[in-house]
Scaffold this motif. Sequence first.
Motif, short mmCIF file in Angstrom:
data_model
loop_
_atom_site.label_atom_id
_atom_site.label_comp_id
_atom_site.label_asym_id
_atom_site.label_seq_id
_atom_site.Cartn_x
_atom_site.Cartn_y
_atom_site.Cartn_z
N ARG A 63 0.85 -1.18 0.00
CA ARG A 63 0.00 0.00 0.00
C ARG A 63 0.89 1.24 0.00
NH1 ARG A 63 -4.30 -2.02 0.04
NH2 ARG A 63 -3.56 -1.93 -2.03
N TRP A 74 -5.01 4.29 5.65
CA TRP A 74 -4.59 2.95 5.25
C TRP A 74 -3.08 2.78 5.19
CZ3 TRP A 74 -8.34 2.57 0.48
CH2 TRP A 74 -9.65 2.39 0.96
N THR A 77 -1.07 -0.57 5.91
CA THR A 77 -2.04 -1.67 5.99
C THR A 77 -2.28 -2.25 4.59
OG1 THR A 77 -4.09 -0.43 5.55
CG2 THR A 77 -3.19 -0.33 7.79
N GLN A 79 -5.54 -2.52 3.59
CA GLN A 79 -6.94 -2.14 3.39
C GLN A 79 -7.17 -1.58 2.00
OE1 GLN A 79 -9.65 -2.38 5.61
NE2 GLN A 79 -8.24 -3.73 6.71
N TRP A 80 -8.35 -1.85 1.44
CA TRP A 80 -8.72 -1.29 0.14
C TRP A 80 -10.25 -1.30 0.03
CZ3 TRP A 80 -11.51 -4.11 -3.52
CH2 TRP A 80 -11.63 -5.48 -3.28
N THR A 81 -10.74 -0.61 -0.97
CA THR A 81 -12.18 -0.57 -1.21
C THR A 81 -12.44 -0.24 -2.67
OG1 THR A 81 -14.27 0.38 -0.42
CG2 THR A 81 -12.45 1.91 -0.75
#
Length: 347
Positions: A63, A74, A77, A79-81
Motif C-alpha cells: 500500500r 490505510w 495496511t 486495506q482497500w475498497t
Amino acid sequence: MEKKEARKGWEVAMELEATKTFWERVVPDKSQLVAAAWSMGALTVVFFIGCWLAGNPFEATQRIPSTFVKSMGWEGTNQWTIVWSVVFIAMFFEFMDATAGMGFGTAITPLLLVMGFDPKQIVPVVMIQQGVAGIIGTFLHKEYGNVEWSFKPMSETIKLWFYIAIPGILAVTLSVTAVYAIFKFAKVWINLYVCALLLGMGCISLYQGVSQRVRKYRPKMMIGFATLAGFNKGIGGGGYGPVVTIGGLLSGVPAKSMMAVTAISEGTVSTYSIIVWLAMLSGGVVIDYLLLPSMMIATILSAVVAPWATRAFPERIWQYVVPAYSLILAFYATYKAFPDIKKAFGI
C-alpha cells in the motif's frame, strides 16, 4: 485463372453500412449477444483477480502512502475498497476510448494524480486494464462486423497490427525502464509534450475530416506513429490511442476498422508492458493494485458496449468524433497540467 485479391479487412464494415440501416445495425443478433456475455464473464474473472491483488498478497505489492491512502488511514495496511468515483470516471473514459480509439490513459492518469493517487498506483493498473480491454475489444470488433482478421491470406489489418505493435513494444520497454527504473524525468515536460502532440494531430485530422480528402493507404507511416505512441504509453499509461488512431486515419485507414486495429495493438503493447513492470519487481520496484477492482468494474460494461456503438453509428460520424475528441483531450490534459507547467516556467 485470375488470382482473387486479398481483402484488406475493413470491407466488412463498409458492406455492413451499405446494406443495413442504422436501426438494423443497432439490433445485435444472437451470436453477438453470446459474444458480449462471454466477454463480460472474462472481465468479471479479471475483476476478482484484481480484488485479490488489491489485498497485497506478495512482498512487492504494498500500500503506497499516497495522499489518498493517507486520507483513508490505510498507510502501512492492506486495506482497500471500491472507489466509486473512480468507477464512474473510468466507465466514461473507457467507453470513449473503445469507441473513438483513444482517451483512457491520456485522460484518467492526470485526473487520478490530482485526486491524490501515486503514479505506481495508476500506471500499472492502467496497463492491465488496457491490456484486457484491448483483447476483449479485438474479439468484439470482429463479432460486431467492424473489422476482419485474416492470417491466410494475411489481411492489411493484421499487417497493421504488426507495424504498430512491434515498434510499440520496443518503445514501451525503453520508456518504462528509463522513467521508473533508471532515470527520474520531470512529469511536467512529458505532460506538455503529450498535450502539444494531441493538439497538433487533432487539428490535422479534423481538417482532413472537414475537407473530405481521401488519403492514399500508406501502412509504413504507422511505424513512426507506433514508436511515438509506445513511448507515451510507457511514460504515463496514456497518449497511445490518440497517436495510433489518428496516425491510422492519416495513413488512409477507414475510421471504424482503425479503432479495431488500435484495440488489438494497444492490448498487445499494454500486455507486454505488464510483463516489463513485473520484471522490474525484482529490482525493488513496488506496485499497488488498489485501483484495479474499480477499473475492472468500469470495464465490464463499457468495453462490451463500445464496439457495438462503433458498429451502429456511420463511418462519417467517427471521422469527426475522433479528431474532435483528441482536441478535447489535449485541452483537458493541458488544463490539468497547467499548475505544474506554470511552476516549471517560474510563472
